[in-house]
Write an enzyme that holds these catalytic residues in place. Structure first.
Site, PDB file in Angstrom:
ATOM      1  CB  ALA A 164       5.904   5.710  -2.754  1.00 52.15           C
TER       2      ALA A 164
ATOM      3  N   GLY B 252       0.822  -1.210   0.000  1.00 50.36           N
ATOM      4  CA  GLY B 252       0.000   0.000   0.000  1.00 50.36           C
ATOM      5  C   GLY B 252       0.854   1.257   0.000  1.00 50.36           C
ATOM      6  CG  ASP B 253       3.176   2.323   3.375  1.00 46.89           C
ATOM      7  OD1 ASP B 253       2.795   3.442   3.756  1.00 46.89           O
ATOM      8  OD2 ASP B 253       3.059   1.299   4.063  1.00 46.89           O
ATOM      9  CB  THR B 254       5.806   0.416  -2.396  1.00 45.60           C
ATOM     10  OG1 THR B 254       4.987  -0.764  -2.365  1.00 45.60           O
ATOM     11  CG2 THR B 254       6.864   0.305  -1.312  1.00 45.60           C
TER      12      THR B 254
END
Length: 398
Positions: A174, A169-171
């Site tokens: 990003a 989810g974070d990457t």
């Protein structure tokens, strides 16, 4: 080891205010492509990512912190905020992934920053976005994966939802933030004006959910967890060998015919149960079992050779040791080795994607300590004197 910067973003300056994964990974991507990334960390311990990762040596930081210069600034005090505004005044891109409202509280809202630097591109990454009824809520990547629909469909159907094993989810957020920044740079060439890239964790996950929403809207289909398969896509699974596991993707009619030939059972491609994509999907479980009974009689190496011979998409299920031993990874520099003053050397994924004319690269190791580049940046970029630096340090601002 000195590597020349030939990247497509050479000459672009990025100020990274983010912490943990989403903001810093966006900075990593831009830095790999040649941008000068100045990472602003709180004085003291710095970005918590310095302490994250498995094992005794926290080497995750060496990946996500590469190609960056580190300075410290206490953003909770007016003097630190003033330094930040001066940095932003000469920047092309700013990245932040704080809870919405934080930058505004610090006197660094988009309107205030654009008054200082109208050309600035502001990448804002948050759990739910900068608008909407949930915008003020705290959000992590895992929450975005759940709300975006990913967690519900990952894992075995008779067990609770699983996670992907990485902070996807974070990457994803990003990566979309980076994509937005690159598009905004192109738009700025036409208009001369910067803009805000509003990236939400949950929406970044939603973007890769394929036809999940449309299937429900049109046919009331709610996609569920299906383990190692995609329902109706067959054969496409991990199959057992006598010495391990092997992935085969034989879910096209012509490809399946070649797989059947490799199995010594060419008649399967003419069998009405398996002859078409739809038929194979209806008989997915029995087809997988039939293939598994065959693969069990072979080693991974034997099966690999057969799949290559018959042009069937297939491959080993890789772990880190397999990647390091594979000549294809080496030939494409998918994994590179960096000399390191503490670890001797660190192997990590190389810069990606590949550019034919402006290759991305890893030009500098992650900053060893927070603020290691204070003197270089504050004196050369902001023209602070040694006396001013000493005063800021004594006051705990840097």
């Amino acid at each position: 080891m000195t590597v020349e910067n030939q990247g497509a973003l050479k000459g672009i300056r990025v100020i990274e205010f983010g912490q943990l994964i989403a903001g810093p990974f966006c900075g990593q991507l831009l830095g790999d492509m040649g941008a000068d990334v100045i990472k602003v960390e709180p004085p003291g311990a710095g970005d918590p990512m310095r302490q994250w990762g498995n094992g005794e040596h926290k080497v995750w930081w060496e990946v996500i912190g590469r190609n960056k210069r580190s300075i410290t600034a206490n953003m909770r005090v007016a003097e630190g905020q003033a330094l930040a505004r001066k940095l932003v005044a000469g920047a092309d891109i700013m990245i932040e992934n704080f809870k919405p409202g934080t930058m505004e509280k610090w006197g660094m809202s988009p309107d205030e920053l654009h008054a200082i630097n109208p050309r600035l591109i502001i990448v804002r990454i948050s759990g739910y976005g900068q608008t909407g009824p949930y915008s003020s809520r705290a959000g992590f990547g895992g929450i975005g994966e759940a709300m975006g629909g990913l967690r519900a469909i990952v894992g075995e159907p008779d067990r609770p939802p699983s996670r992907a094993g990485i902070s996807i989810g974070d990457t994803l957020a990003a990566t979309y933030g980076c994509m937005g920044a690159l598009a905004a740079l192109q738009a700025r060439e036409r208009t001369g004006i910067g803009q805000v890239i509003d990236t939400a964790l949950y929406e970044s996950v939603l973007q890769v959910m394929e036809s999940l929403v449309a299937e429900y809207d049109v046919m009331d289909i709610v996609r569920e967890r299906s383990g190692s398969i995609l329902p109706g896509i067959a054969p496409s699974n991990v199959y057992p060998c006598s010495d391990g596991e092997f992935m085969i993707g034989g879910n096209g009619d012509a490809i399946f015919a070649r797989l059947a030939e490799a199995m010594g059972q060419p008649q399967l491609a003419r069998d009405e149960r398996y002859a078409t994509h739809i038929a194979r999907g209806k008989h997915q479980a029995e087809l997988d079992e039939l293939i598994a009974q065959w693969t069990k009689t072979l080693t991974i190496d034997e099966l690999d050779r057969l799949m290559i011979k018959h042009s069937v998409p297939a491959g080993r299920v890789y772990r880190a040791p397999d990647m390091l031993a594979d000549p294809h990874f080496a030939a494409r520099e998918a994994i590179v080795e960096r000399e390191h003053p503490v670890h001797g050397s660190v192997k990590m994924q190389g810069a990606f994607p590949k550019f034919s004319a402006n290759p991305s690269s890893i030009r500098r190791n992650a900053p060893a300590t927070p603020g290691i580049d204070n003197e270089e940046v504050y004196q050369q970029v902001l023209n602070l004197t040694e006396a001013e630096m000493a005063s800021l340090a004594e006051a705990g601002v840097i």
